[in-house]
Design an enzyme around this catalytic site. Structure first.
Site, PDB file in Angstrom:
ATOM      1  N   ARG A 113       0.831  -1.198   0.000  1.00 17.82           N
ATOM      2  CA  ARG A 113       0.000   0.000   0.000  1.00 17.82           C
ATOM      3  C   ARG A 113       0.873   1.259   0.000  1.00 17.82           C
ATOM      4  NH1 ARG A 113      -4.869   1.967  -1.494  1.00 17.82           N
ATOM      5  NH2 ARG A 113      -6.075   2.983   0.155  1.00 17.82           N
ATOM      6  N   THR A 407      -8.896   0.164  -9.110  1.00 14.88           N
ATOM      7  CA  THR A 407      -8.258  -1.136  -8.969  1.00 14.88           C
ATOM      8  C   THR A 407      -8.493  -2.184 -10.048  1.00 14.88           C
ATOM      9  OG1 THR A 407      -9.871  -2.252  -7.559  1.00 14.88           O
ATOM     10  CG2 THR A 407      -8.294  -0.847  -6.488  1.00 14.88           C
ATOM     11  N   GLU A 427      -5.949   3.925  -7.615  1.00 15.92           N
ATOM     12  CA  GLU A 427      -7.139   4.556  -7.024  1.00 15.92           C
ATOM     13  C   GLU A 427      -8.138   4.945  -8.097  1.00 15.92           C
ATOM     14  OE1 GLU A 427      -9.234   7.379  -5.323  1.00 15.92           O
ATOM     15  OE2 GLU A 427      -9.891   5.482  -4.510  1.00 15.92           O
ATOM     16  N   ASP A 454      -7.809   8.505  -0.303  1.00 12.03           N
ATOM     17  CA  ASP A 454      -8.486   7.486   0.511  1.00 12.03           C
ATOM     18  C   ASP A 454      -8.425   7.822   1.993  1.00 12.03           C
ATOM     19  OD1 ASP A 454      -9.507   5.882  -1.428  1.00 12.03           O
ATOM     20  OD2 ASP A 454      -8.039   4.281  -1.235  1.00 12.03           O
ATOM     21  N   SER A 479     -10.348  -0.577   0.625  1.00  9.53           N
ATOM     22  CA  SER A 479     -11.416  -1.578   0.582  1.00  9.53           C
ATOM     23  C   SER A 479     -10.999  -2.841  -0.148  1.00  9.53           C
ATOM     24  CB  SER A 479     -12.651  -0.993  -0.118  1.00  9.53           C
ATOM     25  OG  SER A 479     -13.158   0.101   0.586  1.00  9.53           O
ATOM     26  N   GLY A 501     -13.443  -1.952  -7.590  1.00  3.40           N
ATOM     27  CA  GLY A 501     -14.752  -1.342  -7.396  1.00  3.40           C
ATOM     28  C   GLY A 501     -14.845  -0.363  -6.254  1.00  3.40           C
ATOM     29  N   GLY A 502     -13.720   0.177  -5.767  1.00  4.78           N
ATOM     30  CA  GLY A 502     -13.803   1.110  -4.651  1.00  4.78           C
ATOM     31  C   GLY A 502     -14.413   0.446  -3.433  1.00  4.78           C
TER      32      GLY A 502
END
Length: 596
Positions: A113, A407, A427, A454, A479, A501-502
């Protein structure tokens, strides 16, 4: 050999044969990217190994690596590098990723990340004390976090890789140099994006002089990315995190014409990928393993599933091929409660302590039973409040609502039974809209993430801090939900799955798990099902996919419902009882599954 139904043919003209690789062995949309249609896919069978990814060229790269004697980690690296080229709107070396890995005996969670630069503070996205407009924050240098994908893949490869690191970049370098045919999805994403044209490099590379996106089927070469990947192949991740490539990234961020960021060469050099303890949760006969914080994925998915376990069983979970209104009501209400907890408690564990000092307390059966009792016949609407899973050292405020995007997902099972579930991101579609050529001076390059959006734009609410506020070196909450599933009794791998898909990744993954276990659907049938989600307020159902009676019934239960395109990108590989594999690819995107 690998089999597929005659009604879906792999686009052969897009897939380069093995020999050419040269192996030696505002009111934002709820969807992260523009829709590009719905194409029925049959699912694919394989005897011993399979690769599922969001683009046929990327899938093929992973397939060729496995055929050349590589393993799941090797294949994931090759897939990611090609995705960077052919699906630049979704992921790449300018972003980050979470990777779940199973080596036949142990599950590992690799954290790539992005991190916040050392020069930021909690007011990063505030202007005169008020949060910036979301798009203003995204399309800026402020939003760019320190990339982590390459460092994470390098760490995983050093511990588990089979083929030489350098070989794994051959597919992407070859395609970048020789070119690939622009897909419908890339063209649609380029056409619909308002901001990428504003970046000088991107406007010259992806658009013509009139601002029209490069056409479907046109050959696109990316010499800048080829050169950067060639350096990474021979020098490792240091080729991105140090030297001229890092300097170019920093220069573009710090010299953004409207909102420059503070990313520094020291930030780039100092990034570390982390090895985290995976969260593995019993769920009847299965054990579901997912990523811990800073991902909210596994905790929120399993809260939803745990609360559903406490609800009355429904005799008819389907209405005309779609989940029934009764089941959807339970699912949506459980989602509201889980998202309320998510917004209060989950953030980077190096900065925020878990409730009661243990994240698993959020999944305790007694706690989820208590939460499930709040689900009634009528919807609670936007009034869901977080629960109290454990004592807190700090009184956190719930994060105000704001969009999440992005993503791509990769699932792989190799011949030895090793497995990967990797979700990877920059993102929003095309990230910060900053294209770096790595200082090469060549055409093309790679896009930089906007991952810092985010974080909560507001560092506190009514005097209480928000757990997911911006802090130097912190990783923003995600997520992403890469998931590996095992049989509790035998310990054998059952499935690898995940989705882009966020925030809706959580719903897509949770519903797919229910469809695989409780409804007896195949991997492809589960992915074909229509979507319904809520982030705590309105309900969004996939446009044109639900009977009017189902939507009307949800409204009668108090849900505010609207139809939207919900562009997931699920990938799933399921091991069947006879030991063979069956893979599915989301019909809403252009991905396929390949294997032998």
């Amino acid at each position: 050999m690998f089999t597929k139904s005659a009604k879906f043919a792999l686009p052969v003209l897009l897939v380069t044969p093995f020999y050419s690789w040269g192996f030696s062995y505002e009111t934002p949309s709820i969807s992260p990217e523009s829709e590009s249609g719905y194409e029925e896919k049959p699912g694919w069978e394989a005897e011993s190994f399979a690769v599922a990814a969001a683009n046929p060229l990327a899938t093929d790269a992973g397939y060729q690596v496995l055929k050349a004697g590589g393993n799941a980690i090797d294949a994931a690296i090759a897939v990611q590098m090609v995705l960077n080229l052919v699906e630049p709107q979704s992921s790449g070396i300018g972003g980050g990723a979470f990777l779940m890995h199973y080596d036949g005996s142990e599950v590992r969670a690799y954290d790539g990340r992005e991190t916040a630069p050392q020069g930021v503070n909690g007011e990063l996205f505030l202007q005169n004390g008020e949060p910036l407009a979301f798009t203003d924050a995204v399309v800026s240098g402020l939003s760019v976090g320190v990339p982590g994908t390459l460092r994470m893949l390098e760490k995983a490869h050093a511990e588990h890789g089979e083929l030489a690191w350098e070989e794994l970049f051959t597919p992407a370098i070859t395609l970048a140099e020789e070119g690939f045919a622009v897909s419908n999805r890339l063209h649609a994403s380029l056409t619909s994006d308002e901001f990428l044209r504003q970046d000088p490099l991107a406007s010259q590379f992806y658009y013509d002089s009139e601002g029209a996106a490069i056409a479907v089927g046109e050959t696109l070469k990316n010499p800048a990315l080829a050169e950067v990947l060639r350096r990474v192949a021979t020098q490792g991740s240091a080729a991105l995190h140090e030297g001229s490539v890092a300097e170019d990234i920093v220069e573009r961020v710090q010299n953004h014409p409207e909102r420059p960021g503070s990313l520094s060469v020291e930030d780039m050099r100092g990034y570390e990928a982390l090895d985290r303890e995976p969260l593995c949760t019993p769920w009847q006969q299965w054990e579901v393993c997912g990523f811990p914080p800073p991902s909210s994925g596994h905790l929120t998915v399993m809260q939803i599933l745990g609360m559903l376990e406490q609800q009355p069983l429904l005799e008819a979970p389907f209405d005309d091929g779609a989940p029934s209104s009764g089941w959807l009501h339970q699912f949506l209400e459980a989602s509201r409660l889980a998202f309320a907890d998510r917004g209060r408690y989950i953030a980077d564990p190096d900065f925020v302590e878990a409730p009661g000092g243990d994240w698993s307390l959020m999944l305790a059966p007694d706690y989820l039973e208590q939460r499930s009792e709040l689900i009634e016949e009528m919807s609670m609407g936007d009034s869901a409040e977080p629960g109290n899973p454990g004592e807190l050292a700090v009184s956190w405020a719930s994060q105000p609502d704001q969009p999440e995007y992005g993503t791509s997902h990769i699932s792989i099972v190799d011949e030895e039974g090793n497995a990967v579930a990797m979700t990877t991101t920059i993102e929003q579609a095309f990230g910060s809209r900053i294209l770096s050529d790595g200082g090469t001076g060549l055409a093309g390059g790679f896009l930089l993430n906007n991952e810092l959006t985010d974080f909560s734009f507001s560092p506190e609410v009514d005097g209480d801090p928000v757990a997911n506020r911006v802090e130097p070196g912190k990783r923003p909450r995600s997520s992403m939900s890469p998931t590996l599933v095992f049989d509790q009794e035998s310990g054998e791998l059952v499935a690898s799955l995940g989705s882009p898909g966020g925030a809706a990744i959580i719903h897509y993954t949770a519903r797919t798990l229910v469809a695989l276990r409780d409804w007896g659907l195949s991997a492809q049938e589960a992915l074909n099902l229509p979507h319904a989600i809520t982030l705590g307020g309105d309900v969004y159902v996939e446009e044109g996919r639900f009977p009017e009676e189902t939507i009307a019934s949800l409204r009668e239960r108090g849900h505010t419902v609207s139809e939207r395109e919900l562009t997931s990108g699920l990938q799933a590989i399921r091991r069947l009882n006879d030991g063979t594999l069956f893979g599915g690819a989301d019909p809403r995107r252009e991905g396929v599954v390949m294997g032998d």
